[in-house]
Design an enzyme around this catalytic site. Structure first.
Site, PDB file in Angstrom:
ATOM      1  N   SER A  31      -3.263   2.917  -7.460  1.00 52.08           N
ATOM      2  CA  SER A  31      -3.005   1.597  -6.883  1.00 52.08           C
ATOM      3  C   SER A  31      -4.290   0.778  -6.998  1.00 52.08           C
ATOM      4  O   SER A  31      -5.389   1.283  -6.833  1.00 52.08           O
ATOM      5  CB  SER A  31      -2.523   1.690  -5.434  1.00 52.08           C
ATOM      6  OG  SER A  31      -3.300   2.582  -4.705  1.00 52.08           O
ATOM      7  N   HIS A  62      10.456   0.954  -7.699  1.00 51.76           N
ATOM      8  CA  HIS A  62       9.156   1.272  -8.303  1.00 51.76           C
ATOM      9  C   HIS A  62       9.202   2.586  -9.055  1.00 51.76           C
ATOM     10  O   HIS A  62       8.390   3.473  -8.852  1.00 51.76           O
ATOM     11  CB  HIS A  62       8.061   1.333  -7.241  1.00 51.76           C
ATOM     12  CG  HIS A  62       7.732  -0.003  -6.664  1.00 51.76           C
ATOM     13  ND1 HIS A  62       8.430  -0.541  -5.613  1.00 51.76           N
ATOM     14  CD2 HIS A  62       6.820  -0.932  -7.016  1.00 51.76           C
ATOM     15  CE1 HIS A  62       7.944  -1.737  -5.332  1.00 51.76           C
ATOM     16  NE2 HIS A  62       6.965  -2.004  -6.175  1.00 51.76           N
ATOM     17  N   HIS A  84       4.132  11.696  -6.399  1.00 54.43           N
ATOM     18  CA  HIS A  84       3.254  12.492  -5.540  1.00 54.43           C
ATOM     19  C   HIS A  84       4.012  13.701  -5.005  1.00 54.43           C
ATOM     20  O   HIS A  84       5.230  13.642  -4.815  1.00 54.43           O
ATOM     21  CB  HIS A  84       2.767  11.640  -4.357  1.00 54.43           C
ATOM     22  CG  HIS A  84       1.978  10.435  -4.767  1.00 54.43           C
ATOM     23  ND1 HIS A  84       2.582   9.250  -5.125  1.00 54.43           N
ATOM     24  CD2 HIS A  84       0.635  10.240  -4.868  1.00 54.43           C
ATOM     25  CE1 HIS A  84       1.635   8.370  -5.441  1.00 54.43           C
ATOM     26  NE2 HIS A  84       0.457   8.938  -5.295  1.00 54.43           N
ATOM     27  N   TYR A  86       4.080  14.703  -2.068  1.00 58.33           N
ATOM     28  CA  TYR A  86       4.711  14.422  -0.772  1.00 58.33           C
ATOM     29  C   TYR A  86       6.092  13.778  -0.908  1.00 58.33           C
ATOM     30  O   TYR A  86       6.850  13.696   0.045  1.00 58.33           O
ATOM     31  CB  TYR A  86       3.810  13.562   0.129  1.00 58.33           C
ATOM     32  CG  TYR A  86       3.460  12.184  -0.411  1.00 58.33           C
ATOM     33  CD1 TYR A  86       4.406  11.168  -0.496  1.00 58.33           C
ATOM     34  CD2 TYR A  86       2.163  11.901  -0.817  1.00 58.33           C
ATOM     35  CE1 TYR A  86       4.086   9.909  -0.984  1.00 58.33           C
ATOM     36  CE2 TYR A  86       1.819  10.650  -1.305  1.00 58.33           C
ATOM     37  CZ  TYR A  86       2.788   9.665  -1.386  1.00 58.33           C
ATOM     38  OH  TYR A  86       2.456   8.438  -1.880  1.00 58.33           O
ATOM     39  N   GLU A  87       6.432  13.320  -2.125  1.00 56.09           N
ATOM     40  CA  GLU A  87       7.763  12.741  -2.307  1.00 56.09           C
ATOM     41  C   GLU A  87       8.838  13.825  -2.361  1.00 56.09           C
ATOM     42  O   GLU A  87      10.030  13.513  -2.338  1.00 56.09           O
ATOM     43  CB  GLU A  87       7.794  11.888  -3.574  1.00 56.09           C
ATOM     44  CG  GLU A  87       6.920  10.650  -3.431  1.00 56.09           C
ATOM     45  CD  GLU A  87       6.901   9.789  -4.678  1.00 56.09           C
ATOM     46  OE1 GLU A  87       7.873   9.055  -4.897  1.00 56.09           O
ATOM     47  OE2 GLU A  87       5.917   9.856  -5.430  1.00 56.09           O
ATOM     48  N   ALA A 114      -6.636   5.556  -5.574  1.00 56.55           N
ATOM     49  CA  ALA A 114      -7.258   4.989  -4.381  1.00 56.55           C
ATOM     50  C   ALA A 114      -7.505   6.166  -3.441  1.00 56.55           C
ATOM     51  O   ALA A 114      -6.666   7.071  -3.360  1.00 56.55           O
ATOM     52  CB  ALA A 114      -6.326   3.982  -3.724  1.00 56.55           C
ATOM     53  N   MET A 212      -4.252  11.846  -2.201  1.00 59.17           N
ATOM     54  CA  MET A 212      -2.992  12.604  -2.222  1.00 59.17           C
ATOM     55  C   MET A 212      -2.450  12.779  -3.647  1.00 59.17           C
ATOM     56  O   MET A 212      -1.240  12.958  -3.834  1.00 59.17           O
ATOM     57  CB  MET A 212      -1.947  11.885  -1.362  1.00 59.17           C
ATOM     58  CG  MET A 212      -2.396  11.604   0.067  1.00 59.17           C
ATOM     59  SD  MET A 212      -1.155  10.686   0.988  1.00 59.17           S
ATOM     60  CE  MET A 212      -2.103  10.190   2.441  1.00 59.17           C
ATOM     61  N   SER A 213      -3.320  12.675  -4.640  1.00 56.94           N
ATOM     62  CA  SER A 213      -2.850  12.839  -6.034  1.00 56.94           C
ATOM     63  C   SER A 213      -3.949  13.548  -6.822  1.00 56.94           C
ATOM     64  O   SER A 213      -4.730  14.291  -6.249  1.00 56.94           O
ATOM     65  CB  SER A 213      -2.547  11.457  -6.640  1.00 56.94           C
ATOM     66  OG  SER A 213      -3.723  10.665  -6.681  1.00 56.94           O
ATOM     67  N   ASN A 236     -10.661   2.663   1.725  1.00 57.16           N
ATOM     68  CA  ASN A 236     -10.864   2.605   3.183  1.00 57.16           C
ATOM     69  C   ASN A 236     -11.824   3.720   3.568  1.00 57.16           C
ATOM     70  O   ASN A 236     -11.997   4.684   2.812  1.00 57.16           O
ATOM     71  CB  ASN A 236      -9.528   2.835   3.909  1.00 57.16           C
ATOM     72  CG  ASN A 236      -8.883   4.151   3.505  1.00 57.16           C
ATOM     73  OD1 ASN A 236      -8.307   4.267   2.405  1.00 57.16           O
ATOM     74  ND2 ASN A 236      -8.995   5.142   4.357  1.00 57.16           N
ATOM     75  N   HIS A 248      -1.524   1.449   5.669  1.00 55.27           N
ATOM     76  CA  HIS A 248      -1.257   1.502   4.232  1.00 55.27           C
ATOM     77  C   HIS A 248      -1.450   0.142   3.565  1.00 55.27           C
ATOM     78  O   HIS A 248      -1.967   0.051   2.444  1.00 55.27           O
ATOM     79  CB  HIS A 248       0.165   2.024   3.989  1.00 55.27           C
ATOM     80  CG  HIS A 248       0.536   2.131   2.551  1.00 55.27           C
ATOM     81  ND1 HIS A 248      -0.179   2.899   1.650  1.00 55.27           N
ATOM     82  CD2 HIS A 248       1.534   1.564   1.840  1.00 55.27           C
ATOM     83  CE1 HIS A 248       0.369   2.793   0.453  1.00 55.27           C
ATOM     84  NE2 HIS A 248       1.402   1.984   0.531  1.00 55.27           N
TER      85      HIS A 248
HETATM   86  N1  HPA Z   1      -6.608   9.549   2.988  1.00 56.27           N
HETATM   87  C1  HPA Z   1      -5.799  10.075   2.051  1.00 56.27           C
HETATM   88  N2  HPA Z   1      -5.372   9.413   0.992  1.00 56.27           N
HETATM   89  C2  HPA Z   1      -5.778   8.132   0.865  1.00 56.27           C
HETATM   90  C3  HPA Z   1      -6.619   7.516   1.803  1.00 56.27           C
HETATM   91  C4  HPA Z   1      -7.059   8.268   2.923  1.00 56.27           C
HETATM   92  O1  HPA Z   1      -7.817   7.796   3.807  1.00 56.27           O
HETATM   93  N3  HPA Z   1      -6.840   6.248   1.360  1.00 56.27           N
HETATM   94  C5  HPA Z   1      -6.144   6.114   0.192  1.00 56.27           C
HETATM   95  N4  HPA Z   1      -5.513   7.243  -0.115  1.00 56.27           N
END
Ligand code: HPA
Length: 279
Positions: A31, A62, A84, A86-87, A114, A212-213, A236, A248
């Site tokens: 992203s 998407h 991902h 988690y999907e 990201a 998460m990827s 972040n 998010h």
């Molecule tokens: N944690 C996990 N995955 C993420 C984060 C996070 O803070 N930011 C973007 N993807």
């Protein structure tokens, strides 16, 4: 042939019916890099849902797509959108697109994402060259019968992120005057963000960025013989570090803000890698 090879062959043949494009680079757009293809002369796009048996993102509207084209003179296949773990897909489906890009001919795998900053020296918007990774919190994508035609049973992971490609990215960042952090990426399953205690644990383990990827993609990519590099956009500060809950939308917004320099760095790096690939 085992199930995984069969499935790969089926999706490969479908793509080959649509295009004979042979990429040199497979680029996974995290992203923030969603509009990267605007830099390319696009030859062909294939939405994932046009490939029967292919994992499609569960986010409505998407499904994601492959974009084949030229970045200057470099033949590239981009993945706009990834699935991902988690999907809910089996881990071997999560890495199927990586194996497919290799089978289509790509030699370099450029992973982007990201990620949350765990290193206290990082700030939102920073870019981080991935030097190594921790994947022990997610299933290994190579578990199960090993299709020998795809790769060896016990692949070495001691240089999962190619040292020469790392150097090329560092040099590209200097040329573009883009500050570049470096560090270790850790993948967790998500989809919940981490707790502050988990972030302290990850820091103790040597994590600089969490997401998460990517780590499972790198393992499958290395197994398949790719040379791999990766950059995280720190969207972040990780949980407990900023005094605010994680959101998010804020994560996505930070990704958008860094998009211009992220995109420039990726473009410059890929072009330099292509020039240097025979060295
Ligand atoms: N944690 C996990 N995955 C993420 C984060 C996070 O803070 N930011 C973007 N993807």
């Amino acid at each position: 042939m085992g199930d995984i090879s069969n499935k790969l062959e089926k999706v490969y043949l479908q793509v080959r019916e649509m295009t004979d494009f042979v990429p040199c680079v497979g680029l996974v757009l995290g992203s923030g890099l969603g509009e990267f293809a605007a830099n390319m002369k696009v030859a062909m796009e294939i939405p994932y849902d046009k490939i029967e048996g292919f994992p499609v993102s569960t986010v409505p509207g998407h499904s994601g797509r492959f974009i084949f084209g030229y970045l200057e003179d470099v033949p590239v296949v981009c993945m706009k959108g990834r699935v991902h773990y988690y999907e809910g897909y089996p881990i071997e489906d999560v890495v199927l697109p990586i194996r497919l890009m290799r089978k289509l001919g790509a030699e370099l795998l450029f992973l982007t994402n990201a990620a949350g900053g765990v290193n206290e020296g990082f700030a939102p918007g920073d870019l981080m060259l991935i030097k190594d990774q921790i994947s022990v919190f997610v299933p290994n994508p190579l578990i199960g019968p090993n299709p020998e035609e795809l790769g060896t049973r016990f692949p070495d992971m001691s240089e999962i992120y190619d040292l020469k490609l790392q150097r090329v990215i560092r040099e590209a960042a200097v040329r573009c005057e883009i500050p570049l952090q470096e560090g270790v990426y850790t993948q967790l399953t998500g989809p919940s963000y981490e707790t502050p205690a988990e972030i302290r644990m990850l820091r103790l383990l040597g994590t600089d960025a969490v997401g998460m990827s990517t780590a499972v993609e790198a393992i499958a990519g290395r197994h398949a013989g790719f040379r791999i590099c990766g950059i995280s956009c720190i969207s972040n500060l990780a949980a407990g570090m900023s005094g605010r809950p994680l959101d998010h939308l804020e994560v996505q917004e930070a990704g958008r803000k860094a998009a211009e320099s992220f995109s420039r760095l990726v473009k410059e790096s890929i072009c330099a890698m292509y020039r240097e690939r025979s060295k």
